[in-house]
Scaffold this motif. Structure first.
Motif, PDB file in Angstrom:
ATOM      1  N   LEU A   1      21.810  24.120   1.324  1.00 46.71           N
ATOM      2  CA  LEU A   1      22.272  24.291  -0.055  1.00 46.71           C
ATOM      3  C   LEU A   1      22.500  22.947  -0.744  1.00 46.71           C
ATOM      4  O   LEU A   1      22.071  22.733  -1.875  1.00 46.71           O
ATOM      5  CB  LEU A   1      23.553  25.128  -0.059  1.00 46.71           C
ATOM      6  CG  LEU A   1      24.046  25.621  -1.427  1.00 46.71           C
ATOM      7  CD1 LEU A   1      24.766  26.955  -1.273  1.00 46.71           C
ATOM      8  CD2 LEU A   1      24.982  24.651  -2.078  1.00 46.71           C
ATOM      9  N   LEU A   2      23.130  22.042  -0.033  1.00 49.36           N
ATOM     10  CA  LEU A   2      23.491  20.765  -0.639  1.00 49.36           C
ATOM     11  C   LEU A   2      22.259  19.947  -1.020  1.00 49.36           C
ATOM     12  O   LEU A   2      22.152  19.438  -2.142  1.00 49.36           O
ATOM     13  CB  LEU A   2      24.374  19.982   0.342  1.00 49.36           C
ATOM     14  CG  LEU A   2      25.103  18.778  -0.209  1.00 49.36           C
ATOM     15  CD1 LEU A   2      26.007  19.158  -1.348  1.00 49.36           C
ATOM     16  CD2 LEU A   2      25.898  18.102   0.894  1.00 49.36           C
TER      17      LEU A   2
ATOM     18  N   LEU B   1      24.373  27.039  -8.632  1.00 48.31           N
ATOM     19  CA  LEU B   1      25.354  25.952  -8.680  1.00 48.31           C
ATOM     20  C   LEU B   1      24.937  24.892  -9.702  1.00 48.31           C
ATOM     21  O   LEU B   1      25.750  24.438 -10.520  1.00 48.31           O
ATOM     22  CB  LEU B   1      25.470  25.336  -7.282  1.00 48.31           C
ATOM     23  CG  LEU B   1      26.545  24.296  -7.067  1.00 48.31           C
ATOM     24  CD1 LEU B   1      27.915  24.880  -7.287  1.00 48.31           C
ATOM     25  CD2 LEU B   1      26.440  23.730  -5.662  1.00 48.31           C
TER      26      LEU B   1
ATOM     27  N   VAL C   1      30.263  23.992 -16.038  1.00 51.30           N
ATOM     28  CA  VAL C   1      31.496  23.652 -15.340  1.00 51.30           C
ATOM     29  C   VAL C   1      31.416  22.185 -14.950  1.00 51.30           C
ATOM     30  O   VAL C   1      30.552  21.799 -14.176  1.00 51.30           O
ATOM     31  CB  VAL C   1      31.643  24.508 -14.055  1.00 51.30           C
ATOM     32  CG1 VAL C   1      32.835  24.037 -13.254  1.00 51.30           C
ATOM     33  CG2 VAL C   1      31.768  25.970 -14.395  1.00 51.30           C
TER      34      VAL C   1
ATOM     35  N   TYR D   1      33.087  19.774 -12.951  1.00 45.75           N
ATOM     36  CA  TYR D   1      34.137  19.683 -11.935  1.00 45.75           C
ATOM     37  C   TYR D   1      34.923  18.368 -12.045  1.00 45.75           C
ATOM     38  O   TYR D   1      36.123  18.353 -11.844  1.00 45.75           O
ATOM     39  CB  TYR D   1      33.532  19.803 -10.540  1.00 45.75           C
ATOM     40  CG  TYR D   1      33.079  21.194 -10.199  1.00 45.75           C
ATOM     41  CD1 TYR D   1      33.988  22.168  -9.814  1.00 45.75           C
ATOM     42  CD2 TYR D   1      31.752  21.541 -10.273  1.00 45.75           C
ATOM     43  CE1 TYR D   1      33.582  23.447  -9.500  1.00 45.75           C
ATOM     44  CE2 TYR D   1      31.326  22.830  -9.964  1.00 45.75           C
ATOM     45  CZ  TYR D   1      32.248  23.775  -9.572  1.00 45.75           C
ATOM     46  OH  TYR D   1      31.830  25.043  -9.277  1.00 45.75           O
TER      47      TYR D   1
ATOM     48  N   LEU E   1      28.191  15.854  -4.482  1.00 46.37           N
ATOM     49  CA  LEU E   1      27.426  16.550  -5.520  1.00 46.37           C
ATOM     50  C   LEU E   1      28.327  16.983  -6.672  1.00 46.37           C
ATOM     51  O   LEU E   1      28.005  16.807  -7.841  1.00 46.37           O
ATOM     52  CB  LEU E   1      26.752  17.774  -4.907  1.00 46.37           C
ATOM     53  CG  LEU E   1      25.879  18.584  -5.842  1.00 46.37           C
ATOM     54  CD1 LEU E   1      24.560  17.884  -6.076  1.00 46.37           C
ATOM     55  CD2 LEU E   1      25.647  19.966  -5.295  1.00 46.37           C
ATOM     56  N   MET E   2      29.466  17.536  -6.303  1.00 45.66           N
ATOM     57  CA  MET E   2      30.301  18.160  -7.322  1.00 45.66           C
ATOM     58  C   MET E   2      31.056  17.164  -8.170  1.00 45.66           C
ATOM     59  O   MET E   2      31.296  17.394  -9.340  1.00 45.66           O
ATOM     60  CB  MET E   2      31.280  19.121  -6.658  1.00 45.66           C
ATOM     61  CG  MET E   2      30.555  20.286  -5.987  1.00 45.66           C
ATOM     62  SD  MET E   2      31.564  21.079  -4.759  1.00 45.66           S
ATOM     63  CE  MET E   2      32.589  22.059  -5.806  1.00 45.66           C
TER      64      MET E   2
ATOM     65  N   ASP F   1      34.436  17.522   2.333  1.00 41.91           N
ATOM     66  CA  ASP F   1      33.109  18.023   2.675  1.00 41.91           C
ATOM     67  C   ASP F   1      32.028  17.230   1.941  1.00 41.91           C
ATOM     68  O   ASP F   1      32.290  16.606   0.912  1.00 41.91           O
ATOM     69  CB  ASP F   1      32.992  19.498   2.281  1.00 41.91           C
ATOM     70  CG  ASP F   1      33.928  20.352   3.105  1.00 41.91           C
ATOM     71  OD1 ASP F   1      33.619  20.623   4.266  1.00 41.91           O
ATOM     72  OD2 ASP F   1      34.993  20.722   2.575  1.00 41.91           O
TER      73      ASP F   1
ATOM     74  N   ALA G   1      25.429  26.016 -13.236  1.00 34.60           N
ATOM     75  CA  ALA G   1      26.837  25.922 -13.651  1.00 34.60           C
ATOM     76  C   ALA G   1      27.213  24.470 -13.938  1.00 34.60           C
ATOM     77  O   ALA G   1      27.889  24.173 -14.918  1.00 34.60           O
ATOM     78  CB  ALA G   1      27.745  26.496 -12.575  1.00 34.60           C
TER      79      ALA G   1
ATOM     80  N   ASN H   1      41.086  23.215  -3.358  1.00 34.88           N
ATOM     81  CA  ASN H   1      40.048  23.419  -2.344  1.00 34.88           C
ATOM     82  C   ASN H   1      39.081  22.239  -2.267  1.00 34.88           C
ATOM     83  O   ASN H   1      37.951  22.380  -1.807  1.00 34.88           O
ATOM     84  CB  ASN H   1      39.264  24.705  -2.655  1.00 34.88           C
ATOM     85  CG  ASN H   1      38.688  25.331  -1.400  1.00 34.88           C
ATOM     86  OD1 ASN H   1      39.121  25.016  -0.300  1.00 34.88           O
ATOM     87  ND2 ASN H   1      37.712  26.196  -1.565  1.00 34.88           N
ATOM     88  N   ILE H   2      39.522  21.064  -2.735  1.00 36.35           N
ATOM     89  CA  ILE H   2      38.631  19.907  -2.731  1.00 36.35           C
ATOM     90  C   ILE H   2      38.701  19.153  -1.403  1.00 36.35           C
ATOM     91  O   ILE H   2      37.749  18.545  -0.974  1.00 36.35           O
ATOM     92  CB  ILE H   2      38.989  18.946  -3.893  1.00 36.35           C
ATOM     93  CG1 ILE H   2      38.777  19.683  -5.221  1.00 36.35           C
ATOM     94  CG2 ILE H   2      38.154  17.677  -3.853  1.00 36.35           C
ATOM     95  CD1 ILE H   2      39.250  18.929  -6.424  1.00 36.35           C
TER      96      ILE H   2
ATOM     97  N   ALA I   1      29.894  18.308   0.130  1.00 36.55           N
ATOM     98  CA  ALA I   1      29.692  18.864  -1.212  1.00 36.55           C
ATOM     99  C   ALA I   1      30.377  18.026  -2.294  1.00 36.55           C
ATOM    100  O   ALA I   1      29.972  18.045  -3.451  1.00 36.55           O
ATOM    101  CB  ALA I   1      30.244  20.283  -1.265  1.00 36.55           C
TER     102      ALA I   1
ATOM    103  N   LEU J   1      38.077  18.130 -14.071  1.00 33.45           N
ATOM    104  CA  LEU J   1      39.271  18.861 -13.625  1.00 33.45           C
ATOM    105  C   LEU J   1      40.295  17.937 -12.983  1.00 33.45           C
ATOM    106  O   LEU J   1      41.389  18.356 -12.657  1.00 33.45           O
ATOM    107  CB  LEU J   1      38.879  19.915 -12.578  1.00 33.45           C
ATOM    108  CG  LEU J   1      38.035  21.080 -13.063  1.00 33.45           C
ATOM    109  CD1 LEU J   1      37.566  21.895 -11.888  1.00 33.45           C
ATOM    110  CD2 LEU J   1      38.858  21.927 -14.002  1.00 33.45           C
TER     111      LEU J   1
END
Lengths: 211, 214
Positions: free
Chosen positions: B67-68, B106, B133, B135, B209-210, B204, B109, B185-186, B206, B138
């Motif tokens: 996925l990543l 993803l 979104v 991220y 990317l995020m 993680d 978004a 949850n980061i 991820a 945030l």
């Protein structure tokens, strides 16, 4: 200190093997099987869960309605998050529509996404960033309360200090509305706008985020 | 210049309805792997694009189950297209593996793209309710600094005290932010393999990317 309870949501098709890897490697106090076919109490998968003593429930979704399916999953995940649980979504099982619906729900709630098709893949998302949170509260209200399409003339006729035009401009930036030349210029919902409105109308108590 | 993007698996029909329904398309970017059946589907899409006078680019996704990596490759393409002046009309996420589809969702978004699913029996296009979104927005500046520090030193997981010492910040400040980041949850607090009485902070892959902190 009491540890957080864990929810595992697993998409499921026909084969028990689809959910076993997730069940074995992800902690769970409660398991929700998301499926698009009714499961009999004697089905092998439910029988296995009963024998293992795993608390579980079946969430039956409509395979022709990806948004509705995503909303049902989101509702279940959110219900547990509100109680302080941690949630993970395993998208390994079932047809892809189920996985995509589950992914949409995960994006919306910030649940961790996992897949075990070839080897374990885990991907945490950030908490609570779906339509509900990404759409500012005032724009959600405009989307929900106005009649679409809306005459451009009507908007032009509003007073200089009316709050609607700037909100419409922000909605255009979010690609929720567009201007169309019909008999007269009309402000119409884009496909994304319609999808978001559909999501909102189907979600109870949706209020959007506050800016 | 209007482009559409699509994940492609074994069935060209999962992508073709979007080619037909999107006006003014002059470029299609297809994400698929090297499986022979995916190549067959790609050849079919290329044939249709040829007839319609639409340029098609293929982006190889070597591991269709990662996925990543898939999301990174897709986001990179999206940004390149935007840089080149293309308007991205829609991202069709119906084809390919579940992970490719999830990666595309993803990216839609994160980049604020319209996304559409094509039903695998009726071939009807279904627009998806996604909004952009961001991220990284945030987080506060302090939280970003902490995450960058943890990410940079991720090879050696640290306790909160070690992070505070390394960053030259007060322990209470670091604890406060880490508690918030854990709630989002980061990051996660896990047992320290060197000393089971302590907890180290884990992030993680991820995150890269995020939050675009690499």
């Amino acid at each position: 200190m009491e540890s957080r309870k864990e929810l595992l949501v697993s998409t499921f098709g026909k084969d028990i093997g689809e959910i076993v890897a997730g069940m074995r490697s992800l902690p769970h106090d409660h398991l929700i099987l998301v499926t698009d076919t009714s499961l009999d109490r004697n089905d092998a998968v439910l029988s296995l869960l009963d024998r293992l003593g795993i608390r579980h429930e079946v969430l039956l979704v409509d395979p022709s309605d990806i948004t509705g399916s995503a909303l049902l999953i989101e509702g279940k995940v959110q219900e547990h998050l509100d109680k302080g649980w941690r949630a993970r979504v395993d998208i390994t099982g079932g047809r892809k529509l189920l996985s995509d619906a589950a992914m949409l729900a995960a994006l919306s709630t910030g649940a961790e996404v996992c897949c075990f098709e070839v080897e374990a893949r885990r991907f945490p998302l950030l908490t609570a960033m779906g339509v509900r949170e990404a759409l500012p509260k005032d724009l959600a209200e405009v989307l929900r309360s106005q009649v679409w399409p809306m005459s451009m003339e009507k908007v032009r006729g509003l007073g200089k200090n009316h709050t609607l035009p700037p909100k419409l401009r922000r909605m255009k930036q979010l690609d929720l509305i567009r201007l169309e030349d019909r008999d007269s210029p009309m402000i119409c919902l884009t496909e994304r706008g319609e999808a978001c409105l559909d999501w909102m109308l189907r979600t109870n108590g949706l209020s959007g985020s506050s800016e | 210049m209007v482009a559409i993007l699509g994940t492609l698996g074994f069935r060209a029909k999962s992508l073709l309805p979007t080619l037909e329904s999107t006006p003014g398309v002059d470029k299609v970017v297809v994400f698929c792997n090297d499986h022979p059946r995916a190549s067959e589907a790609l050849a079919e899409v290329q044939g249709v694009c040829g007839l319609m006078g639409i340029r098609i680019d293929r982006v190889a996704i070597p591991d269709a189950f990662d996925l990543l990596q898939a999301a990174k490759a897709m986001r990179s393409q999206v940004r390149q297209l935007k840089k080149d002046g293309h308007e991205i009309a829609v991202f069709n996420i119906a084809g390919g593996t579940k992970m490719m589809s999830a990666a595309a969702l993803l990216v839609c978004a994160m980049e604020g793209l319209n996304s559409v699913y094509v039903h695998d029996e009726t071939y009807r296009e279904i627009p998806l309710p996604l909004l952009k979104v961001d991220y990284s927005q945030l987080l506060t500046t302090a939280q970003k600094e902490i995450l960058v520090y943890i990410w940079t030193n991720r090879a050696q997981p640290m306790t909160q005290v070690e992070i505070a010492q390394g960053m030259g910040k007060h322990k209470a400040t670091i604890n406060h932010h880490i508690q918030i980041l854990e709630g989002k949850n980061i990051l996660h607090l896990v047992e320290d393999p060197r000393d089971r009485r302590k907890k180290v902070v884990r992030v993680d892959d991820a995150l890269e990317l995020m939050l675009e902190i690499d």
